[in-house]
Design a protein around this motif. Structure first.
Motif, mmCIF file in Angstrom:
data_model
loop_
_atom_site.group_PDB
_atom_site.id
_atom_site.type_symbol
_atom_site.label_atom_id
_atom_site.label_comp_id
_atom_site.label_asym_id
_atom_site.label_seq_id
_atom_site.Cartn_x
_atom_site.Cartn_y
_atom_site.Cartn_z
ATOM 1 N N PHE A 114 0.841 -1.191 0.000
ATOM 2 C CA PHE A 114 0.000 0.000 0.000
ATOM 3 C C PHE A 114 0.880 1.246 0.000
ATOM 4 O O PHE A 114 1.867 1.305 0.745
ATOM 5 C CB PHE A 114 -0.880 0.035 1.257
ATOM 6 C CG PHE A 114 -1.958 -1.019 1.320
ATOM 7 C CD1 PHE A 114 -2.381 -1.686 0.173
ATOM 8 C CD2 PHE A 114 -2.565 -1.335 2.525
ATOM 9 C CE1 PHE A 114 -3.398 -2.645 0.237
ATOM 10 C CE2 PHE A 114 -3.573 -2.291 2.601
ATOM 11 C CZ PHE A 114 -3.986 -2.951 1.458
ATOM 12 N N VAL A 115 0.536 2.240 -0.798
ATOM 13 C CA VAL A 115 1.253 3.519 -0.763
ATOM 14 C C VAL A 115 0.311 4.720 -0.699
ATOM 15 O O VAL A 115 0.688 5.781 -0.212
ATOM 16 C CB VAL A 115 2.209 3.694 -1.966
ATOM 17 C CG1 VAL A 115 3.441 2.798 -1.811
ATOM 18 C CG2 VAL A 115 1.505 3.404 -3.283
ATOM 19 N N ARG A 116 -0.904 4.569 -1.202
ATOM 20 C CA ARG A 116 -1.838 5.685 -1.192
ATOM 21 C C ARG A 116 -2.517 5.795 0.177
ATOM 22 O O ARG A 116 -2.714 4.796 0.859
ATOM 23 C CB ARG A 116 -2.899 5.497 -2.289
ATOM 24 C CG ARG A 116 -2.294 5.546 -3.672
ATOM 25 C CD ARG A 116 -3.268 5.203 -4.774
ATOM 26 N NE ARG A 116 -2.521 4.982 -5.996
ATOM 27 C CZ ARG A 116 -2.094 5.949 -6.801
ATOM 28 N NH1 ARG A 116 -2.396 7.201 -6.535
ATOM 29 N NH2 ARG A 116 -1.377 5.680 -7.863
ATOM 30 N N ASP A 117 -2.906 7.014 0.524
ATOM 31 C CA ASP A 117 -3.509 7.233 1.846
ATOM 32 C C ASP A 117 -4.687 6.302 2.092
ATOM 33 O O ASP A 117 -4.824 5.717 3.171
ATOM 34 C CB ASP A 117 -3.970 8.693 1.980
ATOM 35 C CG ASP A 117 -2.810 9.625 2.325
ATOM 36 O OD1 ASP A 117 -1.652 9.259 2.036
ATOM 37 O OD2 ASP A 117 -3.064 10.710 2.870
ATOM 38 N N GLU A 118 -5.558 6.171 1.088
ATOM 39 C CA GLU A 118 -6.761 5.364 1.301
ATOM 40 C C GLU A 118 -6.417 3.876 1.463
ATOM 41 O O GLU A 118 -7.154 3.127 2.107
ATOM 42 C CB GLU A 118 -7.781 5.575 0.170
ATOM 43 C CG GLU A 118 -7.290 5.219 -1.211
ATOM 44 C CD GLU A 118 -6.595 6.385 -1.939
ATOM 45 O OE1 GLU A 118 -6.063 7.285 -1.249
ATOM 46 O OE2 GLU A 118 -6.567 6.373 -3.187
ATOM 47 N N THR A 177 -2.928 13.285 9.239
ATOM 48 C CA THR A 177 -3.827 12.330 8.587
ATOM 49 C C THR A 177 -3.561 10.944 9.170
ATOM 50 O O THR A 177 -2.478 10.686 9.706
ATOM 51 C CB THR A 177 -3.570 12.256 7.070
ATOM 52 O OG1 THR A 177 -2.310 11.601 6.851
ATOM 53 C CG2 THR A 177 -3.529 13.641 6.429
ATOM 54 N N PRO A 178 -4.534 10.038 9.046
ATOM 55 C CA PRO A 178 -4.307 8.667 9.504
ATOM 56 C C PRO A 178 -3.098 8.020 8.815
ATOM 57 O O PRO A 178 -2.326 7.297 9.440
ATOM 58 C CB PRO A 178 -5.609 7.954 9.130
ATOM 59 C CG PRO A 178 -6.645 9.040 9.127
ATOM 60 C CD PRO A 178 -5.932 10.264 8.612
ATOM 61 N N ALA A 179 -2.918 8.299 7.525
ATOM 62 C CA ALA A 179 -1.774 7.707 6.814
ATOM 63 C C ALA A 179 -0.462 8.214 7.393
ATOM 64 O O ALA A 179 0.496 7.453 7.557
ATOM 65 C CB ALA A 179 -1.858 8.034 5.319
ATOM 66 N N GLU A 180 -0.408 9.489 7.711
ATOM 67 C CA GLU A 180 0.818 10.015 8.318
ATOM 68 C C GLU A 180 1.067 9.353 9.672
ATOM 69 O O GLU A 180 2.211 9.047 10.024
ATOM 70 C CB GLU A 180 0.741 11.536 8.481
ATOM 71 C CG GLU A 180 2.056 12.117 9.006
ATOM 72 C CD GLU A 180 2.024 13.625 9.218
ATOM 73 O OE1 GLU A 180 0.938 14.198 9.407
ATOM 74 O OE2 GLU A 180 3.114 14.235 9.213
ATOM 75 N N ASN A 192 0.556 9.799 -5.005
ATOM 76 C CA ASN A 192 -0.339 9.957 -6.147
ATOM 77 C C ASN A 192 0.312 9.596 -7.472
ATOM 78 O O ASN A 192 -0.123 10.050 -8.533
ATOM 79 C CB ASN A 192 -0.855 11.404 -6.189
ATOM 80 C CG ASN A 192 -2.128 11.509 -6.999
ATOM 81 O OD1 ASN A 192 -2.884 10.540 -7.087
ATOM 82 N ND2 ASN A 192 -2.355 12.653 -7.605
ATOM 83 N N ALA A 193 1.381 8.802 -7.434
ATOM 84 C CA ALA A 193 2.106 8.477 -8.670
ATOM 85 C C ALA A 193 1.353 7.437 -9.480
ATOM 86 O O ALA A 193 0.620 6.614 -8.939
ATOM 87 C CB ALA A 193 3.499 7.968 -8.340
#
Lengths: 393, 393
Positions: free
Chosen positions: A323-327, A365-368, B73-74
């Motif tokens: 996973f790399v995107r925030d969502e 953000t949650p991802a951070e 966002n890549a």
């Protein structure tokens, strides 16, 4: 103290800051500028307020946290680890109430407010581990809640007398019946599951089965477990732990099993191990199958790793899922919060009636939060501040 | 201040505590009860004294550390990431001297005393990133040393004019010539390597080539690189970064390539990614091939992850290699210390003449240090205390 007003909180999924009021240990209201009344106030200054972490798969009874460094020395494979665990335990003073207490404290300061822990029950030590975990929990004084799984680590068919001990543990209030590799370890899957589900029926208990068996052998046992959960009306009360097989079979099989899990209300728990393919989290989420994350054993005879931090576990889960995107990263964090709560049949969130279990993190953000894993600013259990800036209160 | 006496240190590999004296920035002596003379004294009280961490593969120029949270966002694949990096950079103020400085500080407080960082050189920004990294290093004031790789991230054949910019960077003192997927990205492996090794010869520089290409395609390029290293007498000066292919080919091929790497003096750098099979560290070690570990990009347009901590990177490397025994975990830590130093042609250790670069960790064994990753008690660069308890001095 079970009332608390959390001021200027950033909620997961909300764009603006808000207050959150806890009354009698549960969420009473959210909104800007709530009156505190006589509730103590904690100003969060825009920090992120997450539901308290749920560790859905722990083995706190085995830990040596806070003890000496013991180099890993188990023989290969599951059998080698089981044998080493039983044989090396006494000389190291395991299970140790002190080590378990130290680990539970570490979990609390890391933001975990509820834990499902498997606890070994075997003929060598009877219920000593259950008693040790209970004593440690008592020392923590309601800073964390726990549910216990009577876990036949050494086998229950291959180690006669274990089922009787599990029965005894359940009669004495242990919440869940454990199982382990009905085929791969026990070599008699039907009878193993009959015993496990028999005990569950007798005590009105849930079920949580370790399933390391891979590929078709593992998926076949998924089917056996799903079949029993449906037949016995145990929706929401059965969990498959690890369940590597689901990640190893053909897409069509995976899809079919996921639908069956959803229909039967069977949940999964994963520890995101480095050496196994990750569970298909996105597909499981879409199907509505609850997935909880857990730290597994922490510094014990099974593994030298671990630190009880569910935010780190969410990171591992995210990274191993690529996973790399925030969502996407939020899916991993869900497993450490909402997902674990669902596995345990608990509520979690910001809605009135949700438990007053929260963790505050200095992140935008949650991802951070997952990527940075800052020291936890505040941990709140049932409306009570139990840890602050990484230290127990 | 370049003299320092470290009292009561636990050295990696030693059974008893000792003192270590640094004079003029390098190790002068070890032994119990050393006289300090006029050197300042730091009492370690039995804490572990490790060689300063070497980050053998960084991209500090790309970082947004200390900046806003930018959701990933890549587009997919290497090409999508390259394009996104170039296109999104200007609006985010990248490269940013402030962010690079913040990351370098984070690396210092985490115990890194030397870093090899790739720095993008491309026709869109020329040498701006090289200049930004140098300015940030200047701000750090010798708390960390660095070597720079002129890195053609966007390709050097596919992006004409890049080789000339790399030539310019090398003339201006950049240390190493970079390269990237001579086949998979550049689609002209021979000419790519001719340019890279041509620049190395012209400037007396080392070579460090990103090689993501897998399986037989990757191993074929290992061979091309090894062949050139041998023909040009570049033993000790050529590194293959990532080099996933070595983990993907048949055991006999792997064994042959490892022997060739050793014979040619070609080293490897790995970032232990979650999505690739780990390099065969034990076999590489046995053959004497230097392997350095690196953090890769840290919170940039390529990845939201990373924190600059080489002890965490050693953990990832150990876990992904399925290491559990102390002597295995130490192989991962070697890659973060001695291995990285060897990649850079630097000394590291406790022997007179070794650099006075050390990190002090509150752990009883190197394996415990990797598993627990405590806040660094002390970081010493060339005999000077540069960080204490996780804060810059």
């Amino acid at each position: 103290m079970t009332d608390l007003l959390l001021r200027d909180a950033r909620l997961w999924g909300a764009d603006t800051l808000t207050d959150l009021l806890i009354r009698d240990g549960v969420v009473a209201a959210t909104g800007p500028g709530l009156p505190a009344g006589d509730a103590p106030v904690e100003g969060l200054g825009g920090k992120l307020l997450l539901p308290g972490f749920v560790d859905a798969h722990a083995h706190v009874d085995k830990t040596m946290w806070g003890g000496p460094w013991v180099p890993h020395n188990a023989g290969p494979g599951l059998a080698g680890k089981i044998r080493n665990g039983v044989e090396s335990r006494p000389a190291l003073g395991l299970p140790s109430v002190d080590y378990i207490t130290a680990l539970l404290q570490q979990m609390v300061v890391s933001g975990t407010t509820h834990v499902r822990t498997h606890v070994d029950v075997d003929t060598a030590m009877g219920l000593a581990a259950v008693e040790a975990v209970r004593e440690a929990l008592g020392r923590l004084g309601d800073r964390i809640t726990a549910e216990l799984v009577a876990f036949p680590q050494a086998g229950l068919l291959t180690s006669p007398g274990t089922a009787e001990l599990m029965d005894e543990a359940l009669a004495a209030g242990v919440d869940i019946v454990g199982g382990i590799d009905p085929a791969g370890l026990e070599n008699d899957p039907i009878r193993h599951l009959d015993v496990v589900f028999g005990l569950a029926g007798k005590h009105g208990a849930g079920v949580d089965i370790h399933l390391h068996d891979g590929g078709p052998l593992g998926v076949w046992q998924y089917d056996l477990i799903i079949e029993r959960a449906k037949a016995l009306g145990l929706a929401g009360k059965v969990t498959i732990s690890h369940g590597y097989a689901l990640a190893e079979v053909a897409p069509a099989v995976q899809e079919r099993v996921i639908a069956d899990l959803a229909a039967a209300g069977v949940s999964l728990a994963t520890v995101a191990p480095a050496g196994a393919a990750p569970l298909p989290l996105a597909a499981l989420r879409e199907a509505g199958v609850p997935v909880g994350a857990g730290n597994d054993g922490v510094r014990d005879l099974w593994s030298p790793y671990g630190n009880g931090d569910m935010l780190e576990r969410a990171l591992f889960l995210a990274q191993r899922s690529r996973f790399v995107r925030d969502e996407e990263i939020e899916i991993a964090l869900e497993a450490a919060t909402y997902g674990g709560a669902r596995v345990s049949g608990r509520r979690a969130g910001y809605v009135p009636g949700d438990p007053g279990d929260f963790v505050v993190v200095d992140a935008r953000t949650p991802a951070e939060a997952v990527c940075v894993r800052p020291v936890r600013s505040l941990v709140v259990k049932s409306g009570r501040v139990v840890a602050r800036d990484g230290r127990l209160v």
